[in-house]
Design an enzyme around this catalytic site. Structure first.
Site, PDB file in Angstrom:
ATOM      1  N   TYR A  92       0.654  -1.237   0.021  1.00  0.00           N
ATOM      2  CA  TYR A  92      -0.101   0.106  -0.071  1.00  0.00           C
ATOM      3  C   TYR A  92       0.847   1.393  -0.101  1.00  0.00           C
ATOM      4  CZ  TYR A  92      -4.101  -2.959   1.252  1.00  0.00           C
ATOM      5  OH  TYR A  92      -4.961  -3.919   0.964  1.00  0.00           O
ATOM      6  N   LYS A 106       3.949 -15.315   3.426  1.00  0.00           N
ATOM      7  CA  LYS A 106       4.289 -16.095   2.505  1.00  0.00           C
ATOM      8  C   LYS A 106       5.391 -16.512   2.041  1.00  0.00           C
ATOM      9  CE  LYS A 106       1.565 -17.869  -1.091  1.00  0.00           C
ATOM     10  NZ  LYS A 106       0.960 -19.122  -0.889  1.00  0.00           N
ATOM     11  N   ASP A 164      -2.158 -18.222   2.991  1.00  0.00           N
ATOM     12  CA  ASP A 164      -3.581 -19.050   2.487  1.00  0.00           C
ATOM     13  C   ASP A 164      -4.037 -20.014   3.555  1.00  0.00           C
ATOM     14  OD1 ASP A 164      -1.179 -20.085   1.787  1.00  0.00           O
ATOM     15  OD2 ASP A 164      -1.608 -20.698  -0.212  1.00  0.00           O
ATOM     16  N   ASP A 198      -5.089  -6.598   6.179  1.00  0.00           N
ATOM     17  CA  ASP A 198      -6.181  -6.024   5.654  1.00  0.00           C
ATOM     18  C   ASP A 198      -7.417  -7.137   5.395  1.00  0.00           C
ATOM     19  OD1 ASP A 198      -8.230  -4.233   4.564  1.00  0.00           O
ATOM     20  OD2 ASP A 198      -6.963  -3.461   2.917  1.00  0.00           O
ATOM     21  N   ASP A 207     -10.810  -8.394   7.867  1.00  0.00           N
ATOM     22  CA  ASP A 207     -12.185  -8.380   7.281  1.00  0.00           C
ATOM     23  C   ASP A 207     -12.608 -10.002   7.314  1.00  0.00           C
ATOM     24  OD1 ASP A 207     -12.069  -5.875   6.995  1.00  0.00           O
ATOM     25  OD2 ASP A 207     -11.727  -5.892   4.949  1.00  0.00           O
TER      26      ASP A 207
END
Length: 360
Positions: free
Chosen positions: A146, A195, A227, A251, A255
């Site tokens: 970001y 990851k 994942d 993020d 959620d």
């Protein structure tokens, strides 16, 4: 005590839910002898409409002068708002990124608690959720994709774009320390999510987290690929205590965590830096489709205000009082539409806020 709070109502349902949080804070002030001074600040779409930018220098300066910041929500529906025809750095969400960066808020703390009163609203099976769960996602907030270099170019008539995921070891170490410190006050377990099987940035992340863990011998550290973590959150959320992860992964995962709690309208958050100044906001968006209809769930914003009392003002008893009031109201059966279930009492935004005030 007097506390100065910068309030950013923002867009959509933001003004409605911040009003309810202010009512709760005022009741706390009355009960415990505190006074909260509010300074309203524009940010997001409303700032674009007024000043042409999502966050002005004056608004950022007002936030910096405050003891803490309470935010409603910013933005609108992509494709339905003129705000999203603007360049990315002039869209509503750019104001949120800018204020986090400007205030030095590198740690986002999002509790994910399934209140037993809301088990019926949880999409998971009873055998999975058991008596409920309580974990927290700690997300690095000012680095990663970001904030990395980005761009879009055309070469030989073909458009291409890039986003850069970059972290240095100091950024990783400070968020890891925050996660271990939070874990020490909970169940002493940190699951670091990355990851590392693919990304160099994740491999450095894992190395630095492991180095940091050496200073916290009583905390159990595990690693999980992002994942797999996404799957485990719906398979067995009870296994988690503190989830530590980078910006984009956090993020998405936070959620997802909000939905297994029953509703994103229940999830509070705190964004913190090196000082007591923090930014407190619900994890949900601005929900423009229901703005002004007295339908929004104010509980996430009210619980965010409780986090403000705890983390920025060290008012533990007052924070506990708000959280207890929310539980009592839910126990009595009051529900906004997003958490409504059979046999419960449907109420609007204002009634939910008033009911929580009445229990303080």
């Amino acid at each position: 005590m007097n506390y100065n709070i910068a309030v950013i109502p923002g867009d959509g349902i933001g003004p409605e839910i911040t009003i309810e949080a202010r009512k709760v804070l005022d009741k706390i002030g009355e009960k415990y002898g505190h006074h909260f001074n509010y300074t309203e600040v524009l940010m997001g779409g409303i700032s674009i409409d007024t000043y042409g930018v999502p966050l002005t220098e004056e608004a950022l300066a007002a936030a910096k002068k405050s003891d803490s910041v309470l935010l409603g929500a910013v933005g609108g529906n992509v494709g339905q708002s003129d705000w999203y025809s603007l360049p990315p750095d002039l869209r509503p969400e750019a104001g949120l990124l800018a204020i986090r960066k400007g205030l030095g808020l590198f740690a986002n703390i999002r509790p994910a608690v399934l209140f037993h009163q809301l088990k019926a609203a949880c999409p998971l099976k009873d055998e999975i959720i058991g008596e409920g769960f309580d974990f927290v996602v700690i997300r690095e907030l000012t680095g990663g994709l970001y904030f990395g270099e980005r761009g879009t170019t055309t070469e030989n008539g073909i458009r291409n774009s890039f986003d850069t995921l970059r972290y240095d070891e100091n950024e990783i170490r400070r968020i890891a320390k925050r996660a271990f410190e939070v874990a020490m006050k909970r169940n002493k377990r940190v699951c670091s999510v990355d990851k590392a099987n693919v990304l160099d940035s994740s491999r450095l992340w894992r190395q630095v987290v492991e180095e940091t863990a050496e200073g916290y011998p009583y905390v159990e550290l595990t690693h999980m690929l992002v994942d797999n973590c996404a799957m485990q959150l719906v398979r067995d959320p009870k296994q988690f205590d503190v989830i530590l992860t980078e910006n984009m992964f956090g993020d998405i995962l936070s959620d997802e965590a909000s939905m297994v709690t029953g509703s994103i309208g229940m999830l509070a958050s705190a964004s913190l830096g090196e000082t007591k100044l923090g930014l407190y906001e619900p994890s949900h968006g601005s929900a423009p489709d229901i703005a002004g209809q007295n339908k929004a769930n104010p509980i996430a914003t009210i619980l965010s205000a409780a986090m403000m009392l705890r983390y920025s003002f060290d008012l533990e008893e007052a924070a506990d009082k708000i959280e207890g009031a929310v539980k009592t109201v839910l126990e009595k059966g009051y529900r906004t539409i997003d958490i409504m279930s059979e046999g419960k009492i449907l109420v609007g935004t204002k009634k939910m806020g008033d009911s929580i005030v009445a229990e303080i």
